[in-house]
Enzyme design. Structure first.
Site, PDB file in Angstrom:
ATOM      1  N   ARG A  23       1.277  -1.456  -0.209  1.00 43.71           N
ATOM      2  CA  ARG A  23      -0.310  -0.174   0.195  1.00 43.71           C
ATOM      3  C   ARG A  23       1.156   1.331  -0.451  1.00 43.71           C
ATOM      4  O   ARG A  23       1.253   1.743  -0.970  1.00 43.71           O
ATOM      5  CB  ARG A  23      -0.612  -0.370   1.453  1.00 43.71           C
ATOM      6  CG  ARG A  23      -2.317   0.817   1.067  1.00 43.71           C
ATOM      7  CD  ARG A  23      -2.193   2.428   1.152  1.00 43.71           C
ATOM      8  NE  ARG A  23      -1.576   2.717   2.515  1.00 43.71           N
ATOM      9  CZ  ARG A  23      -1.144   3.714   3.249  1.00 43.71           C
ATOM     10  NH1 ARG A  23      -1.087   5.366   2.397  1.00 43.71           N
ATOM     11  NH2 ARG A  23      -0.868   3.854   4.190  1.00 43.71           N
ATOM     12  N   ASP A  24       1.513   1.925   1.205  1.00 44.23           N
ATOM     13  CA  ASP A  24       2.194   2.783   1.327  1.00 44.23           C
ATOM     14  C   ASP A  24       3.285   2.846   0.085  1.00 44.23           C
ATOM     15  O   ASP A  24       3.818   3.646   0.078  1.00 44.23           O
ATOM     16  CB  ASP A  24       2.293   3.469   3.063  1.00 44.23           C
ATOM     17  CG  ASP A  24       2.494   4.284   2.773  1.00 44.23           C
ATOM     18  OD1 ASP A  24       2.029   5.663   2.527  1.00 44.23           O
ATOM     19  OD2 ASP A  24       3.810   5.039   3.553  1.00 44.23           O
ATOM     20  N   HIS A 213       3.484   4.643  12.753  1.00 38.94           N
ATOM     21  CA  HIS A 213       3.630   4.041  11.197  1.00 38.94           C
ATOM     22  C   HIS A 213       4.990   5.771  10.722  1.00 38.94           C
ATOM     23  O   HIS A 213       4.773   6.646  10.432  1.00 38.94           O
ATOM     24  CB  HIS A 213       2.564   4.711  10.192  1.00 38.94           C
ATOM     25  CG  HIS A 213       2.555   4.695   8.735  1.00 38.94           C
ATOM     26  ND1 HIS A 213       2.665   3.549   7.922  1.00 38.94           N
ATOM     27  CD2 HIS A 213       3.271   5.839   7.956  1.00 38.94           C
ATOM     28  CE1 HIS A 213       3.025   4.194   6.772  1.00 38.94           C
ATOM     29  NE2 HIS A 213       3.430   5.591   6.476  1.00 38.94           N
ATOM     30  N   HIS A 215       7.763   6.975   8.472  1.00 36.76           N
ATOM     31  CA  HIS A 215       9.044   7.150   7.494  1.00 36.76           C
ATOM     32  C   HIS A 215      10.419   7.960   7.620  1.00 36.76           C
ATOM     33  O   HIS A 215      10.937   8.485   9.196  1.00 36.76           O
ATOM     34  CB  HIS A 215       8.534   8.569   6.582  1.00 36.76           C
ATOM     35  CG  HIS A 215       7.122   8.297   5.878  1.00 36.76           C
ATOM     36  ND1 HIS A 215       7.339   7.933   4.517  1.00 36.76           N
ATOM     37  CD2 HIS A 215       6.326   8.009   6.503  1.00 36.76           C
ATOM     38  CE1 HIS A 215       6.135   7.266   3.825  1.00 36.76           C
ATOM     39  NE2 HIS A 215       5.276   7.333   5.591  1.00 36.76           N
ATOM     40  N   CYS A 246       3.748   9.248   0.178  1.00 42.15           N
ATOM     41  CA  CYS A 246       2.533   9.816   0.112  1.00 42.15           C
ATOM     42  C   CYS A 246       2.489  10.896  -1.343  1.00 42.15           C
ATOM     43  O   CYS A 246       3.473  12.002  -1.188  1.00 42.15           O
ATOM     44  CB  CYS A 246       1.988  10.713   1.523  1.00 42.15           C
ATOM     45  SG  CYS A 246       0.265  11.747   1.551  1.00 42.15           S
ATOM     46  N   ASN A 255       9.234   5.057   3.257  1.00 41.95           N
ATOM     47  CA  ASN A 255       8.979   4.679   4.872  1.00 41.95           C
ATOM     48  C   ASN A 255      10.079   3.610   5.455  1.00 41.95           C
ATOM     49  O   ASN A 255      10.992   3.593   4.387  1.00 41.95           O
ATOM     50  CB  ASN A 255       7.656   3.225   4.804  1.00 41.95           C
ATOM     51  CG  ASN A 255       6.642   3.511   3.881  1.00 41.95           C
ATOM     52  OD1 ASN A 255       5.554   3.894   4.609  1.00 41.95           O
ATOM     53  ND2 ASN A 255       6.388   3.626   2.645  1.00 41.95           N
TER      54      ASN A 255
END
Length: 315
Positions: A23-24, A213, A215, A246, A255
């Protein structure tokens, strides 16, 4: 399970990884991977022992093209596999549509910052909070779990530093109280460890599981993840090779690398051969996408220090 050892120090091996590559990790890439490739990667990660994954998003494919086909991935996974997989959602309708396809774990995301929430989701943070009870009801009706995920919990690309009291206020809001987990996201990777530790220790999530979460924009991804664990986080997010970012957050880079988080936390399932398999999986993915790894552990695993058990030999 508590992550505190008998001495009171954090037992990082009890802090679980959720891999968010699918996903990310993928959402900023210029290539849409075939569904079969994504399903195979999900199964590689699950077979390695990674306890939880993000496998896609209900974001509109015209806005985030790499997320096209998320529900096709869901259709190919077994119920047992889906029990360990999460899908990003932003509206009650997202939850309903995903639930109808078989999804049972929903990450309901909104930004603490109004400016980012409007850029990312198209509405104010208050509007997203107001809609959450309907999203929770839809998730529970499907027999699923739902997370409250707060993007820009530390800084916003448009408004700058975010007031921690605004984060605490959303977490304490009765309309978000029925979430199973609370995810705090350092969307831009600008937070520092003391800041992360303090927010997690004071956010007031009650019995809800805390998730970080992070980065790695400023090189603090692993340090911030461990600081979040010190503050009470029990799950941390990462992506293979440090892939991702993002599309609606200028300045956000990849990430925190899953390989780096695993090497730092050493969960029971992580053996040198398992790390080697994950490094290889990341290398295959990055080669297909034309990306370079940002993972220091993956680079270390390819070093010439052959006397170190974690170095991959024979490839």
């Amino acid at each position: 399970m508590s992550a505190q050892s008998a001495s009171g120090a954090t037992d990082y091996s009890q802090v679980a990884l959720r891999d968010v590559t699918l996903r990310d990790g993928l959402q900023l890439t210029g290539k849409v991977l075939d569904v079969e490739v994504r399903v195979a990667l999900a199964r590689t990660l699950l077979a390695a022992g990674v306890p939880e994954l993000e496998i896609g998003s209900m974001a509109r494919p015209d806005l985030v093209p790499p997320m096209a086909g998320t529900l096709d991935i869901v259709a190919q996974l077994t119920p047992d596999e889906l029990d360990r997989c999460w899908v990003w959602v932003a509206t009650p309708r997202h939850v309903e549509k995903a639930a109808a396809a078989g999804v049972r774990n929903f990450q309901y995301c909104l930004s603490v910052s109004d400016a980012h929430n409007k850029a990312n989701i198209g509405r104010s943070a208050e509007d997203s909070v107001a809609a959450m009870p309907r999203a929770v009801a839809a998730a529970k009706e499907a027999g699923g779990r739902i997370q409250l995920c707060l993007a820009t919990a530390f800084t916003c690309p448009f408004d700058g530093p975010v007031d921690p009291d605004r984060v605490r206020g959303i977490v304490a809001d009765p309309r978000t109280a029925d979430a199973d987990d609370v995810v705090l996201a350092d969307t831009l990777g600008q937070a520092h460890p003391d800041q992360v530790r303090d927010l997690f220790a004071t956010v007031g999530a009650g019995e809800r599981r805390l998730v970080f979460h992070g980065h790695d924009t400023w090189g603090m991804g692993v340090a911030n993840s461990l600081a979040a664990a010190d503050g009470g986080a029990r799950l941390v997010d990462g992506a293979l090779g440090g892939l991702g970012g993002c599309p609606f957050a200028p300045g956000a880079s990849g990430n925190t690398a899953s390989e780096d988080l695993l090497f730092a936390t050493r969960p029971g399932y992580l053996k040198p051969a398992v790390l080697a398999d994950l490094v290889r999986a990341g290398e295959r993915l990055l080669a297909e996408l034309g990306e370079q790894t940002r993972s220091k552990a993956a680079q270390g695993a390819r070093s010439k220090a052959q006397a170190f058990d974690w170095v991959i030999a024979g490839d």
